[in-house]
Scaffold this motif. Structure first.
Motif, mmCIF file in Angstrom:
data_model
loop_
_atom_site.group_PDB
_atom_site.id
_atom_site.type_symbol
_atom_site.label_atom_id
_atom_site.label_comp_id
_atom_site.label_asym_id
_atom_site.label_seq_id
_atom_site.Cartn_x
_atom_site.Cartn_y
_atom_site.Cartn_z
ATOM 1 N N LEU A 105 -15.559 85.584 -86.570
ATOM 2 C CA LEU A 105 -14.595 86.316 -85.761
ATOM 3 C C LEU A 105 -13.456 86.895 -86.599
ATOM 4 O O LEU A 105 -12.623 87.637 -86.077
ATOM 5 C CB LEU A 105 -14.022 85.408 -84.667
ATOM 6 N N GLY A 106 -13.419 86.536 -87.886
ATOM 7 C CA GLY A 106 -12.379 87.045 -88.769
ATOM 8 C C GLY A 106 -11.009 86.455 -88.493
ATOM 9 O O GLY A 106 -9.993 87.104 -88.757
ATOM 10 N N LEU A 107 -10.983 85.241 -87.962
ATOM 11 C CA LEU A 107 -9.720 84.593 -87.632
ATOM 12 C C LEU A 107 -9.252 83.681 -88.756
ATOM 13 O O LEU A 107 -10.063 82.988 -89.379
ATOM 14 C CB LEU A 107 -9.866 83.746 -86.366
ATOM 15 N N THR A 108 -7.957 83.658 -88.967
ATOM 16 C CA THR A 108 -7.375 82.668 -89.864
ATOM 17 C C THR A 108 -7.190 81.381 -89.064
ATOM 18 O O THR A 108 -7.261 81.385 -87.822
ATOM 19 C CB THR A 108 -6.002 83.123 -90.394
ATOM 20 N N GLN A 109 -6.928 80.296 -89.757
ATOM 21 C CA GLN A 109 -6.645 79.040 -89.058
ATOM 22 C C GLN A 109 -5.396 79.180 -88.196
ATOM 23 O O GLN A 109 -5.334 78.639 -87.091
ATOM 24 C CB GLN A 109 -6.465 77.910 -90.063
ATOM 25 N N GLU A 110 -4.428 79.931 -88.676
ATOM 26 C CA GLU A 110 -3.202 80.158 -87.921
ATOM 27 C C GLU A 110 -3.485 80.933 -86.628
ATOM 28 O O GLU A 110 -2.942 80.609 -85.564
ATOM 29 C CB GLU A 110 -2.206 80.921 -88.793
ATOM 30 N N GLN A 111 -4.333 81.942 -86.713
ATOM 31 C CA GLN A 111 -4.699 82.718 -85.525
ATOM 32 C C GLN A 111 -5.475 81.856 -84.529
ATOM 33 O O GLN A 111 -5.290 81.971 -83.317
ATOM 34 C CB GLN A 111 -5.513 83.942 -85.913
ATOM 35 N N LEU A 112 -6.335 80.990 -85.043
ATOM 36 C CA LEU A 112 -7.078 80.078 -84.171
ATOM 37 C C LEU A 112 -6.115 79.128 -83.466
ATOM 38 O O LEU A 112 -6.231 78.902 -82.257
ATOM 39 C CB LEU A 112 -8.123 79.295 -84.968
ATOM 40 N N ALA A 113 -5.157 78.590 -84.192
ATOM 41 C CA ALA A 113 -4.159 77.703 -83.586
ATOM 42 C C ALA A 113 -3.399 78.429 -82.481
ATOM 43 O O ALA A 113 -3.148 77.865 -81.407
ATOM 44 C CB ALA A 113 -3.204 77.180 -84.647
ATOM 45 N N ALA A 114 -3.061 79.693 -82.707
ATOM 46 C CA ALA A 114 -2.352 80.488 -81.696
ATOM 47 C C ALA A 114 -3.216 80.666 -80.448
ATOM 48 O O ALA A 114 -2.726 80.568 -79.318
ATOM 49 C CB ALA A 114 -1.956 81.845 -82.269
ATOM 50 N N ARG A 115 -4.515 80.901 -80.632
ATOM 51 C CA ARG A 115 -5.439 81.026 -79.490
ATOM 52 C C ARG A 115 -5.474 79.739 -78.685
ATOM 53 O O ARG A 115 -5.513 79.763 -77.459
ATOM 54 C CB ARG A 115 -6.862 81.323 -79.972
ATOM 55 N N ILE A 116 -5.516 78.631 -79.391
ATOM 56 C CA ILE A 116 -5.575 77.323 -78.718
ATOM 57 C C ILE A 116 -4.310 77.107 -77.898
ATOM 58 O O ILE A 116 -4.377 76.689 -76.739
ATOM 59 C CB ILE A 116 -5.787 76.199 -79.749
ATOM 60 N N ILE A 117 -3.166 77.428 -78.469
ATOM 61 C CA ILE A 117 -1.897 77.274 -77.761
ATOM 62 C C ILE A 117 -1.837 78.205 -76.554
ATOM 63 O O ILE A 117 -1.396 77.796 -75.475
ATOM 64 C CB ILE A 117 -0.713 77.499 -78.725
#
Length: 104
Positions: A40-52
């Protein structure tokens, strides 16, 4: 450096077959989640933002520790991450066949 096969054998001897199987399944799920994040081309930070955004509470630092194997996450944590990646853990290839096996 040990091979994965040697490391698995060491874990099996130390923890027993049931616990080592649980750890191996967890590792496979983490690998699947990691691959999906990269697809998906996501960084870990972007994934954390999605989760939040979806009501969860997981920071980038924890995602990094999970992906590197520094911690063994609980299953609900893996499900939370998978959902944020739109990954359906219940419809993975081979799941149905594994569930239908009869064990003696």
């Amino acid at each position: 450096m040990k091979t994965w096969r040697a490391k698995k054998q060491e874990i099996h001897e130390k923890l027993g077959s049931e616990r080592s199987e649980v750890l191996e399944i967890t590792a496979q799920l983490i690998n699947l989640i990691h691959k999906r994040r990269l697809e998906l081309g996501l960084t870990q930070e972007q994934l954390a933002a999605r989760i939040i955004e979806r009501g969860g509470n997981l920071r980038q630092e924890h995602i990094a520790r999970i992906e590197t194997g520094a911690v063994v996450p609980r299953i609900d944590t893996l499900v939370t991450i998978a959902r944020a990646l739109d990954l359906d853990l219940f419809n993975l290839k081979g799941t149905e066949e594994a569930a239908s096996k009869t064990y003696a």
